[in-house]
Design a protein around this motif. Structure first.
Motif, mmCIF file in Angstrom:
data_model
loop_
_atom_site.group_PDB
_atom_site.id
_atom_site.type_symbol
_atom_site.label_atom_id
_atom_site.label_comp_id
_atom_site.label_asym_id
_atom_site.label_seq_id
_atom_site.Cartn_x
_atom_site.Cartn_y
_atom_site.Cartn_z
ATOM 1 N N ALA A 33 0.827 -1.210 0.000
ATOM 2 C CA ALA A 33 0.000 0.000 0.000
ATOM 3 C C ALA A 33 0.859 1.256 0.000
ATOM 4 N N LEU A 34 1.920 1.244 0.791
ATOM 5 C CA LEU A 34 2.787 2.422 0.860
ATOM 6 C C LEU A 34 3.490 2.642 -0.473
ATOM 7 N N GLY A 35 3.855 1.558 -1.147
ATOM 8 C CA GLY A 35 4.468 1.689 -2.462
ATOM 9 C C GLY A 35 3.519 2.299 -3.474
ATOM 10 N N GLU A 36 2.224 1.908 -3.417
ATOM 11 C CA GLU A 36 1.233 2.456 -4.345
ATOM 12 C C GLU A 36 0.995 3.945 -4.062
ATOM 13 N N ILE A 37 0.947 4.313 -2.791
ATOM 14 C CA ILE A 37 0.747 5.723 -2.437
ATOM 15 C C ILE A 37 1.924 6.560 -2.911
ATOM 16 N N PHE A 69 -0.362 3.249 7.148
ATOM 17 C CA PHE A 69 0.503 2.152 6.726
ATOM 18 C C PHE A 69 1.946 2.383 7.165
ATOM 19 N N TYR A 70 2.384 3.632 7.130
ATOM 20 C CA TYR A 70 3.738 3.960 7.586
ATOM 21 C C TYR A 70 3.917 3.576 9.058
ATOM 22 N N ASP A 71 2.926 3.909 9.879
ATOM 23 C CA ASP A 71 3.017 3.594 11.310
ATOM 24 C C ASP A 71 3.086 2.083 11.544
ATOM 25 N N LYS A 72 2.388 1.308 10.716
ATOM 26 C CA LYS A 72 2.446 -0.152 10.855
ATOM 27 C C LYS A 72 3.854 -0.669 10.558
ATOM 28 N N LEU A 73 4.458 -0.162 9.481
ATOM 29 C CA LEU A 73 5.812 -0.595 9.133
ATOM 30 C C LEU A 73 6.831 -0.116 10.158
ATOM 31 N N LEU A 74 6.628 1.102 10.669
ATOM 32 C CA LEU A 74 7.548 1.619 11.682
ATOM 33 C C LEU A 74 7.504 0.763 12.937
ATOM 34 N N GLU A 75 6.312 0.343 13.321
ATOM 35 C CA GLU A 75 6.178 -0.536 14.491
ATOM 36 C C GLU A 75 6.925 -1.850 14.269
ATOM 37 N N LEU A 76 6.800 -2.401 13.077
ATOM 38 C CA LEU A 76 7.531 -3.629 12.757
ATOM 39 C C LEU A 76 9.035 -3.397 12.830
ATOM 40 N N TYR A 77 9.473 -2.285 12.272
ATOM 41 C CA TYR A 77 10.908 -1.991 12.246
ATOM 42 C C TYR A 77 11.453 -1.799 13.657
ATOM 43 N N LEU A 78 10.740 -1.056 14.486
ATOM 44 C CA LEU A 78 11.208 -0.810 15.852
ATOM 45 C C LEU A 78 11.217 -2.086 16.681
ATOM 46 N N TRP A 92 12.934 -0.306 6.141
ATOM 47 C CA TRP A 92 13.475 1.055 6.241
ATOM 48 C C TRP A 92 13.447 1.748 4.881
ATOM 49 N N GLN A 93 13.841 1.048 3.834
ATOM 50 C CA GLN A 93 13.913 1.655 2.509
ATOM 51 C C GLN A 93 12.537 2.071 2.005
ATOM 52 N N VAL A 94 11.530 1.220 2.221
ATOM 53 C CA VAL A 94 10.172 1.554 1.792
ATOM 54 C C VAL A 94 9.670 2.788 2.534
ATOM 55 N N MET A 95 9.908 2.853 3.835
ATOM 56 C CA MET A 95 9.474 4.010 4.621
ATOM 57 C C MET A 95 10.202 5.271 4.183
ATOM 58 N N HIS A 96 11.502 5.157 3.952
ATOM 59 C CA HIS A 96 12.296 6.315 3.564
ATOM 60 C C HIS A 96 11.867 6.820 2.183
ATOM 61 N N ASP A 97 11.636 5.907 1.239
ATOM 62 C CA ASP A 97 11.198 6.300 -0.100
ATOM 63 C C ASP A 97 9.839 7.002 -0.044
ATOM 64 N N ILE A 135 7.635 20.012 7.265
ATOM 65 C CA ILE A 135 8.679 19.985 8.298
ATOM 66 C C ILE A 135 8.649 18.654 9.042
ATOM 67 N N ARG A 136 7.444 18.175 9.341
ATOM 68 C CA ARG A 136 7.354 16.890 10.047
ATOM 69 C C ARG A 136 7.846 15.749 9.169
ATOM 70 N N THR A 137 7.515 15.797 7.896
ATOM 71 C CA THR A 137 7.971 14.744 6.979
ATOM 72 C C THR A 137 9.488 14.731 6.874
ATOM 73 N N ILE A 138 10.087 15.911 6.767
ATOM 74 C CA ILE A 138 11.553 15.989 6.733
ATOM 75 C C ILE A 138 12.142 15.450 8.027
ATOM 76 N N SER A 139 11.509 15.781 9.143
ATOM 77 C CA SER A 139 12.014 15.277 10.435
ATOM 78 C C SER A 139 11.910 13.760 10.508
ATOM 79 N N GLU A 140 10.850 13.194 9.903
ATOM 80 C CA GLU A 140 10.707 11.734 9.893
ATOM 81 C C GLU A 140 11.757 11.095 8.990
ATOM 82 N N GLN A 141 12.087 11.761 7.880
ATOM 83 C CA GLN A 141 13.200 11.273 7.057
ATOM 84 C C GLN A 141 14.488 11.270 7.871
ATOM 85 N N MET A 142 14.716 12.360 8.603
ATOM 86 C CA MET A 142 15.921 12.451 9.425
ATOM 87 C C MET A 142 15.938 11.359 10.488
#
Length: 538
Positions: A33-37, A69-78, A92-97, A135-142
């Motif tokens: 889903a995140l890839g399609e978005i 969907f991002y929050d679901k993947l982040l939970e898995l990653y953490l 990580w790569q999917v979330m970062h992209d 700004i929040r999106t950039i901070s999440e990339q960081m």
């Protein structure tokens, strides 16, 4: 007439059509889903014919939908943020992209806003929301970069500074609003900007991934106490330069004032951190009040102590001299494997304990773990520098898949016979992809001991003899860590997670049986707690 000629050639022609298409996303596959978005974001931002307001509304909706969907993947990653794990890197790569696509789309929105001559009040409010989200999106990339110990890209700072300057120029920098519909706390472009600055100066290279996320949340709660000024004062510990796309720098006497500089700090927030720290210390003292999901697994108390240090006026530095070298290092991790390695103790350094507490020097463990209980195998790492209390090295590929900031390990330098106990304090991903590690030496003469719950029925069949399997099953390993003078008079102890509760007592076997009372929780990690204690006769 022919109104369709003014519409963009895109399936997401308006918000209504966008919602219909987003409803078809695979709800049970966040990865897909995140890839399609991401693909939708890239096409919407580049397709001609959208009214600027409509493009912005669609991109905002795509971002909101993707956040779930991002929050679901982040939970898995953490849950398993191991730096060298292939699956983790994929997540990580999917979330970062995705975040990169969101940021790029929002930048297009701001460019179109700037080019629009007549702006409605609603469009201006939308621009403020876009600034907050960007700004929040950039901070999440960081944050994602920080989780893999990669320095944030120079372009990230450029976009961040440009967005803040845009919000300031259009007088929307202090507009308060909700960043997302399901979030109750209000924010502003100014608020979000301060959050990411404070995250960066919190030494994220010494934090575990979940602690980085928690640090960002705490910065959001306390952003109102941060200072951000055009002229420096005693509370400003760092500065930025809007004309340079570089990270914040520490203040020094050599910094010359300039119109492009801004000065900031969190010293006024330290008292609030201390209040939270005191509250948490009292709560954590009682085991039943310790929540497993609050900044787990790395520990809320540990993080708050960290912020107290790095948000204060005098931030810790690395002042010890380092000696370059090329050698190897043997490493094991996990408290059980460590207890198997550190049993050879120098009897002379136990003189600070009462004589009836001193264990006879042994060349092997008094109580052996079975092979199946020692989960970690010895790994060989490369050492490139050493200091009095630290080791710097490189983790070879195919090793160190378990490594996270805060992990404890036993280490043995090349051509030595003693095992030390250390903690992974720093990680960094080099430009060529190598993983650099910094290990703090906690103790050069640790002592492996065993704890068990007090035997209220002494003499009824439960004994400490090494040969009894029941003794191993009902006891747990612990590691005594002498103080900086290698004295055990002020030693601390590593115990398994879940062992600590204020004033909880255990029996400890060191020659004769003693009673250990746990008096304080100093630090906690995924599989251990570092505690203070007192000793008394059984």
């Amino acid at each position: 007439m022919f109104s369709f000629l003014n519409k963009p050639d895109h399936p997401m022609v308006d918000v209504k059509q966008t919602k219909k298409l987003l409803a078809e996303l695979p709800q049970d596959d966040a990865f897909k889903a995140l890839g399609e978005i991401k693909d939708w974001l890239n096409s919407v931002k580049t397709t001609a014919g959208f009214r600027p307001e409509t493009r912005a509304e669609i991109i905002l909706l795509l971002d909101e939908t993707g956040l779930v969907f991002y929050d679901k993947l982040l939970e898995l990653y953490l849950g398993e943020p191991h730096l060298l794990d292939f699956k983790g890197h994929q997540l990580w790569q999917v979330m970062h992209d995705h975040k990169e696509a969101v940021a790029d789309a929002y930048i297009v929105c701001l460019e179109e806003y700037q080019q629009t001559e007549k702006k409605s009040a609603g469009y201006t409010q939308t621009a403020a929301l876009v600034c907050v989200r960007l700004i929040r999106t950039i901070s999440e990339q960081m944050q994602l970069n920080m989780m893999r110990y990669i320095e944030p890209e120079q372009t990230a700072w450029e976009y961040l500074y440009n967005c803040f300057a845009f919000a300031t120029a259009h007088r929307i920098v202090d507009v308060t609003l909700r960043a997302y519909p399901n979030q109750t706390q209000t924010t502003s472009p100014h608020h979000e900007f301060l959050r990411v600055l404070m995250l960066y100066i919190s030494s994220p290279e010494t934090l575990a991934p979940d602690q980085i996320v928690a640090c960002y949340h705490i910065a959001g709660l306390l952003a109102g106490s941060f200072e951000f000024k055009e002229t420096p004062d005693a509370g400003c510990t760092h500065f930025i330069d809007f004309t340079k796309s570089i990270a914040p720098k520490r203040m020094s006497d050599k910094v010359q004032s300039a119109p492009s500089l801004r000065y900031f700090g969190a010293t006024k927030a330290v008292s609030k951190v201390d209040s939270i720290l005191e509250f948490q210390a009292q709560a954590i003292a009682h085991k039943e009040q310790r929540g497993k999901n609050e900044f787990a697994p790395s520990g809320k108390l540990t993080l708050l102590k960290h912020l107290h240090l790095y948000w204060g006026k005098k931030q810790p530095g690395r002042n010890q001299g380092r000696q370059d070298t090329i050698s190897t290092l043997e490493v094991v991790h996990g408290i059980q494997a460590i207890s198997e390695k550190v049993t050879q103790i120098d009897q002379g350094n136990l003189v600070n304990l009462p004589t009836d507490k001193v264990i006879t020097t042994r060349t092997s463990s008094a109580i052996k773990l079975s092979t199946s209980e020692v989960a970690a195998e010895t790994e060989i790492w490369i050492v490139f520098n050493t200091s009095e209390n630290g080791v710097g090295g490189i983790i070879p590929k195919a090793t160190g898949t378990w490594v996270k900031i805060g992990d404890i390990c036993a280490i043995k330098l090349e051509d030595t016979h003693l095992w030390w106990v250390g903690m992974v304090r720093r990680l960094k991903t080099g430009k060529d992809g190598d993983t650099q590690v910094g290990i703090e030496i906690l103790a050069k003469k640790p002592l492996a001991v065993w704890l068990r719950m007090p035997n209220r029925n002494a003499g009824k069949g439960f004994e400490w003899e090494a040969g009894l399997a029941t003794s191993v099953r009902k006891s747990k390993p612990a590691i005594l860590l002498p103080d900086t003078n290698n004295s055990y008079a002020n030693a601390t102890m590593l115990v398994e997670s879940g062992s600590f509760a204020a004033n909880k007592e255990y029996e400890l076997k060191m020659g004769k049986t003693s009673i250990v009372k746990l008096t304080g929780l100093l630090e906690e990690g995924e599989d251990y707690e570092r505690v203070s204690f007192s000793l008394s006769n059984a």
